[in-house]
Design an enzyme around this catalytic site. Structure first.
Site, mmCIF file in Angstrom:
data_model
loop_
_atom_site.group_PDB
_atom_site.id
_atom_site.type_symbol
_atom_site.label_atom_id
_atom_site.label_comp_id
_atom_site.label_asym_id
_atom_site.label_seq_id
_atom_site.Cartn_x
_atom_site.Cartn_y
_atom_site.Cartn_z
ATOM 1 N N HIS A 101 0.853 -1.205 0.000
ATOM 2 C CA HIS A 101 0.000 0.000 0.000
ATOM 3 C C HIS A 101 0.876 1.237 0.000
ATOM 4 C CE1 HIS A 101 0.774 -1.272 4.131
ATOM 5 N NE2 HIS A 101 0.808 0.018 4.443
ATOM 6 N N HIS A 103 0.973 5.180 1.194
ATOM 7 C CA HIS A 103 0.342 6.207 2.033
ATOM 8 C C HIS A 103 0.365 7.536 1.290
ATOM 9 C CE1 HIS A 103 0.690 3.998 5.997
ATOM 10 N NE2 HIS A 103 1.591 3.329 5.292
HETATM 11 P P1 AMP Z 1 2.217 0.182 7.312
HETATM 12 O O1 AMP Z 1 3.037 0.431 8.531
HETATM 13 O O2 AMP Z 1 2.741 0.931 6.122
HETATM 14 O O3 AMP Z 1 1.992 -1.292 7.038
HETATM 15 O O4 AMP Z 1 0.834 0.858 7.630
HETATM 16 C C1 AMP Z 1 -0.364 0.176 7.720
HETATM 17 C C2 AMP Z 1 -1.434 1.224 7.818
HETATM 18 O O5 AMP Z 1 -2.688 0.595 7.665
HETATM 19 C C3 AMP Z 1 -1.460 1.962 9.181
HETATM 20 O O6 AMP Z 1 -1.349 3.360 8.940
HETATM 21 C C4 AMP Z 1 -2.802 1.563 9.770
HETATM 22 O O7 AMP Z 1 -3.392 2.606 10.510
HETATM 23 C C5 AMP Z 1 -3.595 1.218 8.529
HETATM 24 N N1 AMP Z 1 -4.691 0.269 8.744
HETATM 25 C C6 AMP Z 1 -4.633 -0.917 9.410
HETATM 26 N N2 AMP Z 1 -5.834 -1.518 9.409
HETATM 27 C C7 AMP Z 1 -6.676 -0.711 8.717
HETATM 28 C C8 AMP Z 1 -8.045 -0.761 8.379
HETATM 29 N N3 AMP Z 1 -8.820 -1.797 8.740
HETATM 30 N N4 AMP Z 1 -8.580 0.238 7.657
HETATM 31 C C9 AMP Z 1 -7.812 1.296 7.290
HETATM 32 N N5 AMP Z 1 -6.506 1.416 7.582
HETATM 33 C C10 AMP Z 1 -5.940 0.435 8.290
#
Ligand code: AMP
Length: 116
Positions: A101, A103
């Site tokens: 993903h 950001h």
């Molecule tokens: P990363 O550290 O790049 O893997 O970030 C994962 C991101 O996904 C974090 O910013 C979380 O807040 C976000 N996240 C986790 N679960 C969900 C969810 N169910 N819906 C939306 N965002 C999420």
């Protein structure tokens, strides 16, 4: 293929709720559940790829066009006057959800956010 225990696969399948803000053939954009800033948005491929390195090159154009569209929408909605893109790839780089993903972090003057 969707992974049974993957949060983002479950969101793509509609098994988990999310605030979806845009969709293309191969990607969705949702608001981050724990936003670092107002409008913090995630661009997520519909198929389960773990990192950028697993995303096939033939999705590159769509990924760029879609990410730009979502960033434009955030700017037009005045969520930010600029934005950062960030992508954590693998655990050592801070990746917590092991489904690739990007950001998008809208930025405002003096918001105090530190990305790098
Ligand atoms: P990363 O550290 O790049 O893997 O970030 C994962 C991101 O996904 C974090 O910013 C979380 O807040 C976000 N996240 C986790 N679960 C969900 C969810 N169910 N819906 C939306 N965002 C999420």
């Amino acid at each position: 293929m969707a992974e049974k225990n993957c949060v983002f696969c479950r969101i793509v399948l509609g098994e988990l709720k999310s605030e979806k803000v845009a969709e293309s053939n191969s990607f969705i954009a949702i608001r981050d559940i724990n936003p670092k800033v107002d409008g913090h948005t995630l661009v997520i491929p519909k198929k389960h790829f773990v990192t950028l390195l697993d995303i096939p090159n033939n999705l590159g154009r769509e990924m760029l066009e879609f990410t730009k569209k979502v960033a434009w929408d955030l700017m037009n909605e005045k969520k930010g006057d600029g934005f950062n893109l960030a992508m954590n790839n693998l655990e050592v780089a801070g990746q917590e959800v092991m489904h690739a993903h990007i950001h998008i972090l809208p930025r405002k003057e003096g918001d105090g956010v530190k990305v790098l």
